[in-house]
Design an enzyme around this catalytic site. Sequence first.
Site, PDB file in Angstrom:
ATOM      1  N   GLY A 296      12.992  21.084 -18.269  1.00 51.97           N
ATOM      2  CA  GLY A 296      12.556  21.194 -16.881  1.00 51.97           C
ATOM      3  C   GLY A 296      11.044  21.340 -16.845  1.00 51.97           C
TER       4      GLY A 296
ATOM      5  CG  HIS B 226       6.893  27.142 -13.139  1.00 53.86           C
ATOM      6  ND1 HIS B 226       5.924  27.897 -13.784  1.00 53.86           N
ATOM      7  CD2 HIS B 226       7.812  26.855 -14.088  1.00 53.86           C
ATOM      8  CE1 HIS B 226       6.264  28.052 -15.054  1.00 53.86           C
ATOM      9  NE2 HIS B 226       7.412  27.432 -15.271  1.00 53.86           N
TER      10      HIS B 226
ATOM     11  CD  GLN C 247       5.985  24.474 -16.204  1.00 54.65           C
ATOM     12  OE1 GLN C 247       6.932  23.830 -15.785  1.00 54.65           O
ATOM     13  NE2 GLN C 247       6.012  25.103 -17.369  1.00 54.65           N
TER      14      GLN C 247
HETATM   15 ZN    ZN Z   1       8.362  27.416 -17.077  1.00 54.18          ZN
END
Ligand code: ZN
Length: 173
Positions: free
Chosen positions: A46, A136, A51
């Site tokens: 994932g 996130h 990110q």
């Molecule tokens: Zn992560």
Amino acid sequence: MGVLTVRKYGDPALRRRAAPVTEVTPEIRRMIADLVDTMYDEVGIGLAAPQVGIALRIIVASDESGREARALVNPVIAAHGGEATAEEGCLSLPGIFAPVTRAAWVRVEARDEEGRPVSIDARGLFARVLQHEMDHLDGVLFIDRLDPVARDRIKRKIKREGFPADSHRAFAL
Ligand code: ZN
């Protein structure tokens, strides 16, 4: 298409709240393709756009079979239930693993890469991956969900040793 650099813990990009995608354009679709390429390159299951430094609400995740990547735009948890605890890792915290308690199942509503509305009922590992990636989007990391003692131990370890250079990356999110 291309592989992007995954930001590591300490990078402010991981702590920002990502903005909703207003329209699924060809540019967004290219971004999704890059996210999928990056996830596979990192042997992750994932990945969330923040990110790789993109502050938009987009996640990609291996589906239940682990064979196909699913992209979700503007995902929200519409329903959830139960409780499950299992070991988690994160591509942004390489080599760090700890048990995290989350909902056992979730219903996630989102748009797919064509901009169509989708609803996904997930349980098990897939439910965990979706919850981890959606965190996130709000600048939340899995270590934030640990008890303070466990979290401080991990933070001290990172400060002292940094991240292991050749950490085992599989099973990271
Ligand atoms: Zn992560």
